[in-house]
Scaffold this motif. Structure first.
Motif, PDB file in Angstrom:
ATOM      1  N   LEU A  38       0.732  -1.195  -0.022  1.00  0.00           N
ATOM      2  CA  LEU A  38       0.044   0.023  -0.040  1.00  0.00           C
ATOM      3  C   LEU A  38       0.765   1.154   0.080  1.00  0.00           C
ATOM      4  CD1 LEU A  38      -2.970  -1.023   2.523  1.00  0.00           C
ATOM      5  CD2 LEU A  38      -2.328  -1.559   0.099  1.00  0.00           C
ATOM      6  N   LYS A  39       1.890   1.248  -0.806  1.00  0.00           N
ATOM      7  CA  LYS A  39       2.952   2.343  -0.946  1.00  0.00           C
ATOM      8  C   LYS A  39       3.009   2.787  -2.087  1.00  0.00           C
ATOM      9  CE  LYS A  39       5.878   0.750   2.856  1.00  0.00           C
ATOM     10  NZ  LYS A  39       7.225   0.380   3.004  1.00  0.00           N
ATOM     11  N   SER A 201     -12.193  -6.128  -5.980  1.00  0.00           N
ATOM     12  CA  SER A 201     -12.268  -4.545  -5.973  1.00  0.00           C
ATOM     13  C   SER A 201     -13.192  -3.782  -5.523  1.00  0.00           C
ATOM     14  CB  SER A 201     -12.365  -4.397  -7.566  1.00  0.00           C
ATOM     15  OG  SER A 201     -12.536  -3.079  -7.899  1.00  0.00           O
ATOM     16  N   ALA A 202     -12.723  -3.225  -4.247  1.00  0.00           N
ATOM     17  CA  ALA A 202     -13.506  -2.241  -3.352  1.00  0.00           C
ATOM     18  C   ALA A 202     -14.144  -1.215  -4.220  1.00  0.00           C
ATOM     19  CB  ALA A 202     -12.851  -1.939  -2.264  1.00  0.00           C
ATOM     20  N   THR A 203     -13.642  -0.728  -4.867  1.00  0.00           N
ATOM     21  CA  THR A 203     -14.386   0.150  -5.926  1.00  0.00           C
ATOM     22  C   THR A 203     -15.690  -0.280  -6.665  1.00  0.00           C
ATOM     23  OG1 THR A 203     -12.114   1.275  -6.289  1.00  0.00           O
ATOM     24  CG2 THR A 203     -13.884   2.124  -7.705  1.00  0.00           C
ATOM     25  N   LYS A 227     -20.580  -7.704   1.605  1.00  0.00           N
ATOM     26  CA  LYS A 227     -19.337  -8.474   1.113  1.00  0.00           C
ATOM     27  C   LYS A 227     -18.195  -7.216   0.928  1.00  0.00           C
ATOM     28  CE  LYS A 227     -21.915 -11.663  -1.778  1.00  0.00           C
ATOM     29  NZ  LYS A 227     -22.322 -12.295  -2.949  1.00  0.00           N
ATOM     30  N   LEU A 228     -18.692  -6.108   0.662  1.00  0.00           N
ATOM     31  CA  LEU A 228     -17.626  -4.919   0.514  1.00  0.00           C
ATOM     32  C   LEU A 228     -16.850  -4.724   1.856  1.00  0.00           C
ATOM     33  CD1 LEU A 228     -16.080  -2.317  -0.681  1.00  0.00           C
ATOM     34  CD2 LEU A 228     -18.387  -1.258  -0.122  1.00  0.00           C
ATOM     35  N   VAL A 229     -17.359  -4.624   2.913  1.00  0.00           N
ATOM     36  CA  VAL A 229     -16.868  -4.145   4.175  1.00  0.00           C
ATOM     37  C   VAL A 229     -15.921  -5.442   4.494  1.00  0.00           C
ATOM     38  CG1 VAL A 229     -18.639  -2.586   4.853  1.00  0.00           C
ATOM     39  CG2 VAL A 229     -18.866  -5.013   5.456  1.00  0.00           C
ATOM     40  N   ALA A 239      -9.406   1.221   2.293  1.00  0.00           N
ATOM     41  CA  ALA A 239     -10.122   1.592   3.607  1.00  0.00           C
ATOM     42  C   ALA A 239     -11.165   2.727   3.761  1.00  0.00           C
ATOM     43  CB  ALA A 239      -8.705   2.113   4.490  1.00  0.00           C
ATOM     44  N   ALA A 240     -11.025   3.835   3.022  1.00  0.00           N
ATOM     45  CA  ALA A 240     -11.976   4.891   2.901  1.00  0.00           C
ATOM     46  C   ALA A 240     -13.051   4.131   2.212  1.00  0.00           C
ATOM     47  CB  ALA A 240     -11.165   6.060   2.112  1.00  0.00           C
ATOM     48  N   ILE A 241     -13.064   3.609   1.195  1.00  0.00           N
ATOM     49  CA  ILE A 241     -14.287   3.063   0.390  1.00  0.00           C
ATOM     50  C   ILE A 241     -15.049   2.018   1.406  1.00  0.00           C
ATOM     51  CG2 ILE A 241     -15.015   1.459  -1.450  1.00  0.00           C
ATOM     52  CD1 ILE A 241     -12.539   2.455  -3.211  1.00  0.00           C
ATOM     53  N   LYS A 242     -14.373   1.185   1.894  1.00  0.00           N
ATOM     54  CA  LYS A 242     -15.078   0.229   3.223  1.00  0.00           C
ATOM     55  C   LYS A 242     -15.495   1.155   4.259  1.00  0.00           C
ATOM     56  CE  LYS A 242     -11.479  -2.759   3.591  1.00  0.00           C
ATOM     57  NZ  LYS A 242     -10.795  -3.902   4.157  1.00  0.00           N
ATOM     58  N   ALA A 243     -14.958   2.176   4.649  1.00  0.00           N
ATOM     59  CA  ALA A 243     -15.569   2.857   5.407  1.00  0.00           C
ATOM     60  C   ALA A 243     -16.875   3.484   5.258  1.00  0.00           C
ATOM     61  CB  ALA A 243     -14.671   3.918   6.150  1.00  0.00           C
ATOM     62  N   GLU A 244     -16.718   3.998   3.632  1.00  0.00           N
ATOM     63  CA  GLU A 244     -18.093   4.596   3.382  1.00  0.00           C
ATOM     64  C   GLU A 244     -19.206   3.682   3.175  1.00  0.00           C
ATOM     65  OE1 GLU A 244     -19.825   6.757  -0.952  1.00  0.00           O
ATOM     66  OE2 GLU A 244     -17.512   6.244  -0.539  1.00  0.00           O
TER      67      GLU A 244
END
Length: 253
Positions: A38-39, A201-203, A227-229, A239-244
């Motif tokens: 994640l870099k 793919s979380a997106t 399933k997303l979370v 991380a931001a997508i799953k939080a949303e």
């Protein structure tokens, strides 16, 4: 004597090319490892290095385009975002110039066009980028119907067009005679196919959940969000997508 010199020269070029290939492979491996850690900024630097070492390495160019788009999407400063998106388009164009029949090269051209819509201010150019987003996504799918990212791009285009103002739709019709009509069924079809092709793919999960909500199918939206979370975090955006997604779940349960 001349033959020996010629043979020596050929051997020298051969080993130099071999060493360069080995060096590029090492750089690409480092870039891939950094992505998995994640870099993204560090990974982008490595992919840029590989692209400089071999300007014909289409995979390095495609990764440079993708990472510039991803990094740019998180930037708050408009100038920095614009710079990243312009870089995304530049690398995408280079990849496309190398092989216009490469499905992934067409996908990143679609990606770059969609990102340029966010920072462009000229109405006619925005409209042209909208048209290009669809055109390159269509071509990518024609070349490889099972490319997950191309299916996502197609579904996302339908979603974006369904959410734009009537004014933008009028502009598209005025400047270019219109494009294929967007509809929610097509959005769901392509996004669901993208999810099937890339189950992590979380997106894609997020956009599909929004499509189900738009289509008044809350049960399907909740199923996708659940399933997303639970997905593993594979990119810096996840991380931001799953939080949303969790917030959306809390709002409907």
């Amino acid at each position: 004597m001349k033959w020996k010199k010629y043979s020596l020269l050929c051997c020298t070029f051969f080993f130099a090319a071999l060493m360069n290939a080995q060096d590029i492979n090492a750089v690409l491996k480092d870039a891939d490892n950094l992505e998995k850690q994640l870099k993204e900024a560090a990974a982008l630097d490595k992919y840029k290095q590989a692209a400089l070492m071999d300007p014909n390495n289409i995979n390095a160019l495609i990764k440079c385009a993708e990472l510039n788009a991803s990094i740019g999407g998180r930037l708050a400063d408009k100038n920095s975002k614009n710079y990243s998106y312009l870089a995304c388009r530049d690398y995408a164009q280079k990849a496309y110039a190398l092989d216009s029949n490469n499905a992934s090269a067409n996908y990143v051209m679609s990606l770059a066009s969609s990102k340029m819509q966010e920072v462009e201010t000229d109405k006619k150019k925005i409209t042209e980028f909208t048209r290009q987003t669809k055109w390159y996504a269509d071509k990518a799918l024609a070349l490889n119907p099972n490319l997950a990212k191309a299916n996502y791009a197609e579904g996302k285009w339908h979603m974006d067009m369904l959410n734009v103002s009537w004014l933008k739709k009028t502009q598209i019709k005025t400047f270019y005679g219109g494009v294929q009509s967007a509809n929610i069924d097509s959005a769901i079809y392509y996004l669901d196919k993208a999810k099937t092709l890339d189950m992590y793919s979380a997106t894609t999960y997020m956009e599909l959940a929004k499509a189900y909500q738009m289509n008044n199918k809350p049960a399907q939206a909740i199923e996708v969000l659940n399933k997303l979370v639970k997905l593993p975090t594979r990119t810096e955006n996840d991380a931001a997508i799953k939080a949303e997604g969790q917030k959306m779940l809390s709002a409907v349960q």
